[in-house]
Scaffold this active site. Structure first.
Site, PDB file in Angstrom:
ATOM      1  CG  ASP A 144      -0.982  -0.704  -9.715  1.00 22.89           C
ATOM      2  OD1 ASP A 144      -2.165  -0.358  -9.769  1.00 22.89           O
ATOM      3  OD2 ASP A 144      -0.588  -1.649  -9.023  1.00 22.89           O
TER       4      ASP A 144
ATOM      5  N   GLY B  28       6.258  -5.384 -19.831  1.00 27.65           N
ATOM      6  CA  GLY B  28       4.957  -4.807 -20.158  1.00 27.65           C
ATOM      7  C   GLY B  28       4.923  -3.718 -21.214  1.00 27.65           C
TER       8      GLY B  28
ATOM      9  CD  GLU C  52       6.310   0.667 -16.280  1.00 33.82           C
ATOM     10  OE1 GLU C  52       6.326  -0.094 -17.254  1.00 33.82           O
ATOM     11  OE2 GLU C  52       6.760   0.361 -15.163  1.00 33.82           O
ATOM     12  CG  ASP C  53       3.293  -1.865 -18.420  1.00 38.85           C
ATOM     13  OD1 ASP C  53       3.831  -1.189 -17.505  1.00 38.85           O
ATOM     14  OD2 ASP C  53       3.105  -3.094 -18.316  1.00 38.85           O
TER      15      ASP C  53
ATOM     16  CE  LYS D 173      -4.336  -0.810 -12.664  1.00 39.22           C
ATOM     17  NZ  LYS D 173      -4.105  -2.064 -11.927  1.00 39.22           N
TER      18      LYS D 173
ATOM     19  CG  ASP E 290       1.941 -10.365 -17.176  1.00 39.23           C
ATOM     20  OD1 ASP E 290       2.124  -9.184 -16.791  1.00 39.23           O
ATOM     21  OD2 ASP E 290       2.390 -11.342 -16.562  1.00 39.23           O
TER      22      ASP E 290
ATOM     23  NE  ARG F 272       4.417 -10.261 -20.339  1.00 34.65           N
ATOM     24  CZ  ARG F 272       4.488  -9.453 -19.297  1.00 34.65           C
ATOM     25  NH1 ARG F 272       4.027  -8.224 -19.381  1.00 34.65           N
ATOM     26  NH2 ARG F 272       5.016  -9.875 -18.165  1.00 34.65           N
TER      27      ARG F 272
ATOM     28  CG  PHE G 179      -5.328  -7.240 -12.776  1.00 35.61           C
ATOM     29  CD1 PHE G 179      -4.069  -6.829 -12.359  1.00 35.61           C
ATOM     30  CD2 PHE G 179      -5.421  -8.302 -13.666  1.00 35.61           C
ATOM     31  CE1 PHE G 179      -2.914  -7.455 -12.825  1.00 35.61           C
ATOM     32  CE2 PHE G 179      -4.275  -8.938 -14.132  1.00 35.61           C
ATOM     33  CZ  PHE G 179      -3.024  -8.515 -13.716  1.00 35.61           C
ATOM     34  CB  ILE G 180      -6.271  -3.793 -17.439  1.00 40.99           C
ATOM     35  CG1 ILE G 180      -4.953  -3.046 -17.161  1.00 40.99           C
ATOM     36  CG2 ILE G 180      -7.449  -2.964 -16.973  1.00 40.99           C
ATOM     37  CD1 ILE G 180      -4.755  -1.835 -18.018  1.00 40.99           C
TER      38      ILE G 180
END
Ligand code: IMP
Ligand code: MG
Length: 180
Positions: free
Chosen positions: A107, A48, A103-104, A135, A163, A169, A156-157
């Protein structure tokens, strides 16, 4: 509003690339001040974070920085499984080094927590976390995030590296799942 369809789900644009660029620039400015002269090792968490890492590295002009990769997976479909699988590990010697984990998105925080533990176990002197997205409502572990790009709601994105079941992606904007 621009929409995309991935498999069975529809997503609507929520964060345009220009906003992402701005957030990354601001992160880079803060990092430059903290990391100048520190021989930092950046660890990009695949898959990610690949676009975020690339965008950030182009903004940071640190002479003595190195970048490496770890590949982890914890998501199936649109929810976190809670167990983090390590698919590619670290090869670098990190004893005594300043490490910045890229990190992307944070969560539940399980993934990043696992990475921090491993990096500390391997002897890093200082571990910092940089996440493009966060988040806060989904967070389940105790965590200190050093650099956060954009705080988002618990939706959720996809896009900009993120992805839905391997797709999405490649988009440069970020899209949010349309609830039906
Ligand atoms: P955590 O372990 O629950 O914090 O999840 C972190 C990982 O799950 C991230 O590195 C992402 O790869 C993935 N993830 C979390 N939220 C999303 C999302 O909204 N879309 C796509 N992937 C996500
Ligand atoms: Mg990830």
């Amino acid at each position: 509003m621009k929409r995309i369809k991935l498999w069975d789900k529809e997503f609507e644009i929520s964060i345009p690339y220009t906003d992402i660029q701005l957030a990354v620039k601001q992160m880079a400015e803060k990092m430059k001040n903290d990391l100048e002269g520190k021989e930092t090792l950046f660890i990009c968490i695949l898959n990610g974070a690949f676009m975020f890492a690339s965008e950030l590295m182009k903004e940071l002009d640190l002479n003595d920085a190195e970048i490496s990769f770890m590949k982890l997976a914890s998501y199936t479909g649109t929810s976190s499984t809670g167990t983090v699988k390590e698919l590619i590990g670290l090869n670098e010697v990190i004893t005594g080094r300043t490490v910045v984990i890229l990190e992307d998105i944070v969560d539940t925080g399980h993934t990043i927590k696992g990475v921090i533990e491993q990096v500390i176990y391997n002897g890093a002197a200082d571990v910092k976390i940089a996440t493009l997205l966060f988040k806060p409502e989904a967070l389940k572990v105790d965590l200190k995030l050093d650099y956060v790009g954009i705080v988002i709601p618990n939706d959720f994105i996809v896009g900009f590296g993120l992805d839905y079941d391997r797709r999405g992606r490649n988009f440069k904007d970020i899209y949010t799942l349309v609830k039906v």
